[in-house]
Design an enzyme around this catalytic site. Structure first.
Site, PDB file in Angstrom:
ATOM      1  N   LYS A 184       0.899  -1.162   0.000  1.00 46.55           N
ATOM      2  CA  LYS A 184       0.000   0.000   0.000  1.00 46.55           C
ATOM      3  C   LYS A 184       0.935   1.208   0.000  1.00 46.55           C
ATOM      4  CE  LYS A 184      -2.945   3.214   1.580  1.00 46.55           C
ATOM      5  NZ  LYS A 184      -1.987   4.327   1.750  1.00 46.55           N
ATOM      6  N   GLY A 241       4.526   3.592  11.062  1.00 46.51           N
ATOM      7  CA  GLY A 241       3.797   4.861  11.004  1.00 46.51           C
ATOM      8  C   GLY A 241       3.244   5.222  12.360  1.00 46.51           C
ATOM      9  N   SER A 242       2.054   5.799  12.332  1.00 51.49           N
ATOM     10  CA  SER A 242       1.492   6.352  13.567  1.00 51.49           C
ATOM     11  C   SER A 242       0.878   5.276  14.445  1.00 51.49           C
ATOM     12  CB  SER A 242       0.412   7.373  13.213  1.00 51.49           C
ATOM     13  OG  SER A 242      -0.664   6.728  12.562  1.00 51.49           O
ATOM     14  N   GLY A 245      -2.741   4.664  13.222  1.00 48.29           N
ATOM     15  CA  GLY A 245      -2.846   3.782  12.055  1.00 48.29           C
ATOM     16  C   GLY A 245      -2.504   2.344  12.404  1.00 48.29           C
ATOM     17  N   GLY A 246      -1.390   2.155  13.123  1.00 50.56           N
ATOM     18  CA  GLY A 246      -0.948   0.806  13.473  1.00 50.56           C
ATOM     19  C   GLY A 246      -1.992   0.083  14.305  1.00 50.56           C
ATOM     20  N   GLU A 265       5.281  -0.953  13.730  1.00 48.94           N
ATOM     21  CA  GLU A 265       6.291  -0.191  14.472  1.00 48.94           C
ATOM     22  C   GLU A 265       5.742   1.224  14.543  1.00 48.94           C
ATOM     23  OE1 GLU A 265       8.409   2.484  14.998  1.00 48.94           O
ATOM     24  OE2 GLU A 265       9.781   2.019  13.350  1.00 48.94           O
ATOM     25  N   CYS A 302      11.280   7.920  14.303  1.00 48.54           N
ATOM     26  CA  CYS A 302      10.594   7.282  15.436  1.00 48.54           C
ATOM     27  C   CYS A 302      11.532   7.132  16.623  1.00 48.54           C
ATOM     28  CB  CYS A 302      10.052   5.929  15.008  1.00 48.54           C
ATOM     29  SG  CYS A 302      11.264   4.957  14.137  1.00 48.54           S
ATOM     30  N   GLU A 395       4.290  11.093  22.011  1.00 50.89           N
ATOM     31  CA  GLU A 395       5.230  11.501  20.965  1.00 50.89           C
ATOM     32  C   GLU A 395       4.659  12.663  20.157  1.00 50.89           C
ATOM     33  OE1 GLU A 395       5.573   8.702  17.737  1.00 50.89           O
ATOM     34  OE2 GLU A 395       7.573   9.405  17.197  1.00 50.89           O
TER      35      GLU A 395
HETATM   36  P1  NAP Z   1       0.390   7.074   9.169  1.00 50.92           P
HETATM   37  O1  NAP Z   1      -0.571   8.184   9.184  1.00 50.92           O
HETATM   38  O2  NAP Z   1       0.259   6.074  10.247  1.00 50.92           O
HETATM   39  O3  NAP Z   1       0.283   6.364   7.734  1.00 50.92           O
HETATM   40  C1  NAP Z   1       1.100   5.246   7.376  1.00 50.92           C
HETATM   41  C2  NAP Z   1       0.377   4.429   6.321  1.00 50.92           C
HETATM   42  O4  NAP Z   1      -0.731   3.760   6.918  1.00 50.92           O
HETATM   43  C3  NAP Z   1      -0.205   5.250   5.188  1.00 50.92           C
HETATM   44  O5  NAP Z   1      -0.159   4.478   4.003  1.00 50.92           O
HETATM   45  C4  NAP Z   1      -1.631   5.459   5.609  1.00 50.92           C
HETATM   46  O6  NAP Z   1      -2.396   5.711   4.485  1.00 50.92           O
HETATM   47  C5  NAP Z   1      -1.961   4.146   6.299  1.00 50.92           C
HETATM   48  N1  NAP Z   1      -2.933   4.289   7.386  1.00 50.92           N
HETATM   49  C6  NAP Z   1      -2.871   5.146   8.416  1.00 50.92           C
HETATM   50  N2  NAP Z   1      -3.918   4.984   9.237  1.00 50.92           N
HETATM   51  C7  NAP Z   1      -4.674   4.009   8.707  1.00 50.92           C
HETATM   52  C8  NAP Z   1      -5.890   3.386   9.103  1.00 50.92           C
HETATM   53  N3  NAP Z   1      -6.542   3.756  10.191  1.00 50.92           N
HETATM   54  N4  NAP Z   1      -6.375   2.418   8.323  1.00 50.92           N
HETATM   55  C9  NAP Z   1      -5.730   2.049   7.190  1.00 50.92           C
HETATM   56  N5  NAP Z   1      -4.589   2.589   6.776  1.00 50.92           N
HETATM   57  C10 NAP Z   1      -4.050   3.566   7.513  1.00 50.92           C
HETATM   58  O7  NAP Z   1       1.886   7.575   9.232  1.00 50.92           O
HETATM   59  P2  NAP Z   1       2.613   8.758   8.427  1.00 50.92           P
HETATM   60  O8  NAP Z   1       1.754   9.335   7.374  1.00 50.92           O
HETATM   61  O9  NAP Z   1       3.903   8.184   8.026  1.00 50.92           O
HETATM   62  O10 NAP Z   1       2.893   9.870   9.520  1.00 50.92           O
HETATM   63  C11 NAP Z   1       1.922  10.336  10.406  1.00 50.92           C
HETATM   64  C12 NAP Z   1       2.408  10.173  11.834  1.00 50.92           C
HETATM   65  O11 NAP Z   1       2.958   8.858  12.021  1.00 50.92           O
HETATM   66  C13 NAP Z   1       3.521  11.095  12.204  1.00 50.92           C
HETATM   67  O12 NAP Z   1       3.058  12.336  12.637  1.00 50.92           O
HETATM   68  C14 NAP Z   1       4.218  10.301  13.287  1.00 50.92           C
HETATM   69  O13 NAP Z   1       3.638  10.530  14.543  1.00 50.92           O
HETATM   70  C15 NAP Z   1       4.032   8.888  12.943  1.00 50.92           C
HETATM   71  N6  NAP Z   1       5.188   8.250  12.296  1.00 50.92           N
HETATM   72  C16 NAP Z   1       5.854   7.278  12.916  1.00 50.92           C
HETATM   73  C17 NAP Z   1       6.899   6.649  12.278  1.00 50.92           C
HETATM   74  C18 NAP Z   1       7.636   5.539  12.889  1.00 50.92           C
HETATM   75  O14 NAP Z   1       8.743   5.293  12.477  1.00 50.92           O
HETATM   76  N7  NAP Z   1       7.046   4.796  13.787  1.00 50.92           N
HETATM   77  C19 NAP Z   1       7.268   6.994  11.011  1.00 50.92           C
HETATM   78  C20 NAP Z   1       6.567   7.976  10.373  1.00 50.92           C
HETATM   79  C21 NAP Z   1       5.526   8.578  11.028  1.00 50.92           C
HETATM   80  P3  NAP Z   1      -3.842   6.360   4.554  1.00 50.92           P
HETATM   81  O15 NAP Z   1      -3.904   7.225   5.772  1.00 50.92           O
HETATM   82  O16 NAP Z   1      -3.979   7.077   3.295  1.00 50.92           O
HETATM   83  O17 NAP Z   1      -4.751   5.201   4.676  1.00 50.92           O
END
Ligand code: NAP
Length: 527
Positions: A184, A241-242, A245-246, A265, A302, A395
């Site tokens: 994805k 990611g977040s 989302g996770g 993660e 992260c 965070e």
């Molecule tokens: P994200 O919002 O969690 O998105 C990561 C992926 O997951 C995207 O493809 C997103 O696409 C998908 N996603 C997110 N929520 C979802 C849900 N509820 N259902 C299905 N798919 C979902 O992360 P990001 O855009 O990279 O950054 C946003 C935040 O994540 C940052 O502000 C930070 O806090 C955190 N982050 C953490 C890390 C880490 O290393 N752990 C890395 C980057 C970011 P769609 O939303 O389009 O579905």
């Protein structure tokens, strides 16, 4: 390369339709061509059906063939040249030097996993020969090895378009293990995703493996991701990611009729403890390295050190003064996208409303809001305020951190015991400090995936002993890492063969051990 905005489903390209979206240059706000679209449920099904249909071909291919695939992916990434770096730069605003380094890491990971599977020991082969004369019962011949689990769905991270993206560790270790992959794409850098997908497809073609081994589906909004996780053919999910989302994906996976693992993660605050010996010996040096770590990659890691704790006194004051002076000089930088920048400003604004917290420094130069720029922000507070305000323990993704004054070792230990699971914790100190603060070390061991002494958590080494994970909520499962060679274990499972004739066994379990892999044979570890 002319970008098309297409979905890539087992080598078939499908033009975008339905809900459409563009990438934006976060530094300029410019809309980038082409248009992309949300993949449909039918396209998700097609990708997973194709993945399932080639699973046997991929898993039964020799390790040499899969290793050749990984080497070919590395070559194809290299062949994309500066065009790849330029597109990723336009979509993420990550500096070209950083992207060049990250591309090197992605290529290095391909080669690392190629070497891993050629050698074979990773699959943990175990052989127990039969003892037909054992009393009172004969012992059967039992042998165990890892096998791939099937099609996996990968969500790349916004902050590592190469190393944790379409060709990142997740994809590379899944293919190495023999699992077909459906990615994805991250909606913030879809053009980069398309270029990398073409590299993977070219590599598959080069080594004669079917295109169904890899698909890329775009989507903005949660629908397509959730559809992929719910799909009955999906066997596991890799996500960076977040937390939001996770956790959402973990819940969807757990609610399936056949639940599957989601290896998520999700980041953490990565506390740094600066102990008295280190403060006395080298407060200024540690302060300099600390600000370097907080602001590296505009704090978009992260592993960013979001909280520092020290014992109050003159030395901690000096550390704070030095850190503040350095933070003021940090130029604001463009973040990955406007949403992350807005979340950063909102998160640090919430911190400022807390009684007992002080903003001691922020970048002197103004941050250009229309360029999604973030100022570095350093706060100070006391352990009491930190512990009584949950919003300070969450965070905030970006270049900010809170220096916290503790009165005693007990304050630090209590804070450590109250921590949620963390990716890392760091201790700066002397060997005497380590002895004096041993209870702190013991408390942190229970909370983190990686414990660092006299270093900083940013800049993760990709190597066999790296553990990038930790107890929930840093990661969904504390046993597994998402970086380093051990990340392959997320996409395999053990299988035991009992009583099978030699010739019918997988190569790694045959007595001849043609690969010379390390194995446990009748209880003894040997090649
Ligand atoms: P994200 O919002 O969690 O998105 C990561 C992926 O997951 C995207 O493809 C997103 O696409 C998908 N996603 C997110 N929520 C979802 C849900 N509820 N259902 C299905 N798919 C979902 O992360 P990001 O855009 O990279 O950054 C946003 C935040 O994540 C940052 O502000 C930070 O806090 C955190 N982050 C953490 C890390 C880490 O290393 N752990 C890395 C980057 C970011 P769609 O939303 O389009 O579905």
């Amino acid at each position: 390369m002319t970008l098309t905005g297409h979905q890539f489903i087992a080598g078939r390209e499908a033009a975008p339709h339905g809900h459409l979206f563009h990438a934006f240059n976060p530094a300029t706000g410019e809309q980038l061509e082409p248009v992309f679209g949300d993949a449909t449920h039918a396209e998700a099904d097609e990708a997973l059906q194709a993945a399932e249909s080639v699973f046997d071909t991929l898993r039964l291919a020799t390790p040499e063939t899969r290793a050749a695939l990984l080497d070919a992916i590395a070559d194809e990434i290299t062949a994309l040249g500066d065009a790849l770096l330029e597109r990723a730069h336009a979509e993420t605003a990550l500096p070209m030097a950083r992207l060049t380094g990250e591309r090197g890491r992605a290529i290095g990971q391909c080669k690392l996993f190629a070497a891993l599977i050629r050698e074979g020991s990773w699959a943990d082969p175990r052989v127990d020969h039969a003892l037909p004369d054992r009393q009172p019962l004969p012992k059967p011949d039992v042998r165990r090895v890892m096998m791939p689990i099937g099609p996996v769905v990968i969500f790349g991270a916004s902050n590592f378009p190469f190393a944790i993206g379409v060709v990142g560790t997740d994809t590379v270790c899944a293919l190495a293990a023999g699992c077909p992959v459906v990615v994805k794409g991250h909606p913030a850098h879809p053009g980069t995703c398309e270029m990398l997908t073409r590299a993977v497809l070219a590599a598959l073609h080069k080594v004669g493996l079917p295109a169904g081994c890899f698909s890329l589906l775009h989507g903005k909004g949660n629908d397509i991701g959730i559809t992929l996780v719910k799909h009955p053919l999906t066997q596991a999910v890799g996500f960076t990611g977040s937390m939001r989302g996770g956790r959402a994906l973990m819940d969807v996976a757990a609610a399936r009729p056949h639940p599957i693992p989601v290896y998520a993660e999700m980041g953490s605050v990565n506390p740094v403890f600066v102990l008295p010996g280190a403060l006395k010996e080298r407060a200024s040096k540690v302060a300099e390295a600390y600000i370097g770590s907080v602001t590296m990659g505009v704090g978009q890691f992260c592993t960013n050190p979001a909280v520092v704790l020290g014992i109050q006194g003159e030395d901690l004051k000096q550390f704070t003064t030095d850190a503040a002076a350095l933070a003021a000089k940090v130029a604001p930088q463009t973040m990955l996208h406007s949403g992350i920048c807005a979340a950063y400003d909102a998160g640090t604004a919430v911190w400022q409303t807390v009684d007992g917290i002080e903003l001691v420094a922020q970048s002197e130069a103004p941050a250009a809001a229309n360029a999604s720029q973030a100022a570095c922000r350093i706060f100070t507070t006391t352990i009491d305020v930190l512990e009584s305000n949950p919003e300070l323990r969450r965070e905030v993704f970006g270049p900010c951190s809170i220096i916290t004054r503790c009165a005693t070792l007990e304050d630090m230990v209590r804070y450590a015991n109250g921590l949620e699971g963390q990716l890392t914790a760091t201790i700066h100190g002397t060997e005497d400090d380590l002895r004096d603060f041993a209870p702190l070390v013991r408390a942190l061991e229970k909370k983190v995936g990686r414990l660092i002494f006299n270093g900083f958590p940013t800049g993760i080494e990709v190597c066999p002993s790296m553990h990038h994970g930790g107890p929930y909520p840093a990661a969904s499962h504390s046993f597994f890492t998402s970086i380093g060679t051990a990340s392959i274990y997320r996409f395999v499972r053990p299988i035991s063969y009992q009583g099978f004739p030699e010739a019918a066994l997988p190569e790694l379990l045959q007595d001849a051990n043609p690969r010379g892999a390390m194995r446990i044979v009748d209880g003894e570890l040997k090649r």
